[in-house]
Design an enzyme around this catalytic site. Structure first.
Site, PDB file in Angstrom:
ATOM      1  N   GLY A 251      28.153   6.874  26.498  1.00 21.06           N
ATOM      2  CA  GLY A 251      28.832   5.611  26.174  1.00 21.06           C
ATOM      3  C   GLY A 251      30.036   5.911  25.296  1.00 21.06           C
ATOM      4  N   ASP A 276      30.341   7.318  30.589  1.00 18.18           N
ATOM      5  CA  ASP A 276      30.490   5.882  30.322  1.00 18.18           C
ATOM      6  C   ASP A 276      30.438   5.165  31.662  1.00 18.18           C
ATOM      7  OD1 ASP A 276      31.428   3.223  29.306  1.00 18.18           O
ATOM      8  OD2 ASP A 276      31.835   4.349  27.491  1.00 18.18           O
ATOM      9  N   ARG A 313      27.984   7.110  19.647  1.00 20.51           N
ATOM     10  CA  ARG A 313      28.674   6.456  18.528  1.00 20.51           C
ATOM     11  C   ARG A 313      28.904   4.980  18.858  1.00 20.51           C
ATOM     12  NH1 ARG A 313      34.780   7.223  16.260  1.00 20.51           N
ATOM     13  NH2 ARG A 313      35.172   5.959  18.108  1.00 20.51           N
ATOM     14  N   HIS A 317      24.253  -0.160  18.198  1.00 20.97           N
ATOM     15  CA  HIS A 317      24.436  -1.461  17.551  1.00 20.97           C
ATOM     16  C   HIS A 317      24.810  -2.563  18.554  1.00 20.97           C
ATOM     17  CE1 HIS A 317      29.040  -1.099  16.432  1.00 20.97           C
ATOM     18  NE2 HIS A 317      28.842  -0.933  17.710  1.00 20.97           N
TER      19      HIS A 317
HETATM   20  C1  LIG Z   1      31.405   0.049  21.197  1.00 22.45           C
HETATM   21  S1  LIG Z   1      31.807   1.083  22.517  1.00 22.45           S
HETATM   22  C2  LIG Z   1      31.787   2.669  21.737  1.00 22.45           C
HETATM   23  C3  LIG Z   1      32.602   3.683  22.492  1.00 22.45           C
HETATM   24  C4  LIG Z   1      32.611   5.088  21.871  1.00 22.45           C
HETATM   25  N1  LIG Z   1      31.275   5.637  21.734  1.00 22.45           N
HETATM   26  C5  LIG Z   1      33.339   5.068  20.553  1.00 22.45           C
HETATM   27  O1  LIG Z   1      32.680   5.013  19.507  1.00 22.45           O
HETATM   28  O2  LIG Z   1      34.578   5.095  20.569  1.00 22.45           O
HETATM   29  C6  LIG Z   1      30.328   1.113  23.487  1.00 22.45           C
HETATM   30  C7  LIG Z   1      30.486   1.841  24.813  1.00 22.45           C
HETATM   31  O3  LIG Z   1      29.251   1.757  25.554  1.00 22.45           O
HETATM   32  C8  LIG Z   1      29.588   1.679  26.928  1.00 22.45           C
HETATM   33  N2  LIG Z   1      28.474   1.119  27.709  1.00 22.45           N
HETATM   34  C9  LIG Z   1      28.033  -0.166  27.724  1.00 22.45           C
HETATM   35  N3  LIG Z   1      27.009  -0.278  28.573  1.00 22.45           N
HETATM   36  C10 LIG Z   1      26.792   0.952  29.103  1.00 22.45           C
HETATM   37  C11 LIG Z   1      25.855   1.473  30.040  1.00 22.45           C
HETATM   38  N4  LIG Z   1      24.920   0.682  30.578  1.00 22.45           N
HETATM   39  N5  LIG Z   1      25.915   2.773  30.332  1.00 22.45           N
HETATM   40  C12 LIG Z   1      26.861   3.580  29.774  1.00 22.45           C
HETATM   41  N6  LIG Z   1      27.781   3.146  28.875  1.00 22.45           N
HETATM   42  C13 LIG Z   1      27.734   1.844  28.544  1.00 22.45           C
HETATM   43  C14 LIG Z   1      30.794   0.777  26.931  1.00 22.45           C
HETATM   44  O4  LIG Z   1      31.523   0.879  28.137  1.00 22.45           O
HETATM   45  C15 LIG Z   1      31.555   1.247  25.698  1.00 22.45           C
HETATM   46  O5  LIG Z   1      32.510   2.233  26.006  1.00 22.45           O
END
Ligand SMILES: C[S@@+](CC[C@H](N)C(=O)[O-])C[C@H]1O[C@@H](n2cnc3c(N)ncnc32)[C@H](O)[C@@H]1O
Length: 410
Positions: A251, A276, A313, A317
């Site tokens: 993610g 992601d 990261r 949350h």
């Molecule tokens: C708040 S962002 C954090 C992104 C990165 N880790 C950062 O801190 O810059 C949460 C991430 O989770 C990804 N995400 C949401 N649902 C997901 C899923 N089912 N599988 C993989 N990634 C997912 C979103 O696309 C997003 O990029």
């Protein structure tokens, strides 16, 4: 009425903290200085003023003391090209006449918008209708900060609909926390945040830009600085070979923390993999050569086996406890009990005295996702439910985010 004795006392505390910080500019002293200054600021305002400001505050404060109208004024100045023109012309100083000529905007509007921007500390007023760009102004024209300001388009409507939402959502008045049912975000926008991002590539791109920008210039916030064992990572304690994986950023959006880590340690063996959703990794058109990019849904079994680190990261949350356990259970079978660690990089709330930034982030998660920021004991429960041991919580960085390390217990 302002309590003068209290203001004097806090003013002395600020002076003393300034001296302490001048002697030792550590992160801790920096934070204490910030706290002392904000306490003084609040004490020096009348309660009515404090409540007035509070009423106008919305969602997250992207820049210090950003208020709704201030935010609108700055957004207008940005969209009209005034802030860009100020950065281009105002290294020394620029008059409103020059800014009007550069942008085609009406001079009076420029003066009114920049009066607010100067009041908010976004640029300096050096003379009548004459302005100078500062470090803050220069930051605001970076793509990541422009993207951050554009995210407010999704957040403002939440503020204006919160009261109506609560009147139709009984869960908040019941004993059970609202872990299901439409969030405030879904009530207002008609779909989840992830669906909005999937349906609108431009919003998704801004979201990813903002994720990368958040900590771009803050070396102290990089995960490897906050995870002391990373300094002991050596080729002889890591698996090598074509199948070996050093780190999976799950993610990871555009993987700012992974890219930064790889460039700091280019010689460590093992692949670095960014995972992601397709709509995020698909738009990452130019990933660095040494990063493998993979579309992956973390509610399905983790396909990368036995990596040294599975790093998340600001992911947990976004999800309820049940969903977090689901994510972890999809990961655990892929972990090597003797080698793999899960690293969770998120706010870790203290039992008391939570810093405002993390408390606001917690409510931001509630209204977007029915999820939360968590204490370390809360994380411990989630990890245990998925068959993981919490090994350590590494210290918080300047943004109050800590790193939790967990291992498989069998
Ligand atoms: C708040 S962002 C954090 C992104 C990165 N880790 C950062 O801190 O810059 C949460 C991430 O989770 C990804 N995400 C949401 N649902 C997901 C899923 N089912 N599988 C993989 N990634 C997912 C979103 O696309 C997003 O990029």
């Amino acid at each position: 009425m302002v309590d003068i004795a209290r203001v004097r006392e806090l003013s002395a505390a600020v002076e003393s903290m300034v001296e302490t910080y001048a002697q030792d500019s550590s992160t801790e002293n920096y934070k204490q200085l910030q706290t002392a200054v904000s306490r003084l600021q609040i004490a020096a305002a009348s309660p009515v003023d404090t409540l007035f400001s509070f009423r106008l505050k919305v969602g997250i404060s992207l820049l210090h003391r950003t208020l709704v109208i201030g935010n609108i004024a700055v957004t207008m100045a940005m969209e009209l090209g005034v802030i860009d023109a100020l950065v281009a012309l105002g290294q020394d100083q620029a008059h409103a006449v020059d800014l009007a000529a550069a942008t085609g905007c009406e001079q009076g509007i420029i003066e009114r918008l920049l009066r607010v921007a100067c009041g908010l500390g976004i640029c300096d007023e050096v003379d009548e209708n004459t302005y100078r760009a500062t470090e803050v102004t220069r930051l605001l024209v970076q793509p990541g900060w422009k993207a951050a300001m554009s995210q407010m388009d999704l957040i403002y409507p939440l503020a204006s609909n919160a009261r109506q939402y609560l009147s139709t959502t009984p869960a908040y008045r019941e004993k059970q926390p609202p872990v299901s049912g439409a969030t405030l975000f879904e009530y207002v926008h008609g779909k989840s945040m992830w669906q909005v991002l999937a349906d609108n590539p431009d919003i998704r791109q801004n979201f990813d830009l903002w994720m990368s920008e958040q900590r771009r210039n803050e070396e102290e916030t990089s995960w490897q600085r906050r995870y002391p064992p990373s300094t002991h990572l050596k080729p002889d304690n890591l698996k090598a070979g074509p199948e070996a994986v050093l780190m999976v950023d799950v993610g990871g959006a555009h993987g700012s923390q992974l890219v930064n880590f790889r460039s700091q340690f280019p010689l460590l063996p093992g692949q670095c993999v960014l995972q992601d959703l397709p709509e995020s990794v698909g738009s990452f058109t130019n990933p660095p050569e040494h990063i493998k990019v993979m579309a992956y849904n973390f509610f399905t079994p983790q396909p990368i086996k036995g990596a040294r680190f599975y790093y998340f990261r600001n992911v947990f949350h976004n999800w309820s406890d049940a969903k977090c356990i689901d994510i972890l259970r999809n990961l655990v079978p892929a972990m090597d009990p003797d080698y793999s660690s899960v690293l969770i990089d998120d706010y870790v709330l203290p039992p008391t005295g939570a810093p405002l930034r993390s408390a606001i982030a917690d409510v931001l998660m509630l209204i977007h996702f029915n999820s939360s920021e968590r204490t370390s004991s809360h994380y411990q429960q989630l990890l245990a439910a998925a068959g993981l041991d919490l090994v350590a919580v590494y210290p918080k960085g300047p943004n109050e985010e800590a790193i939790i390390e967990a291992r498989r217990w069998w």
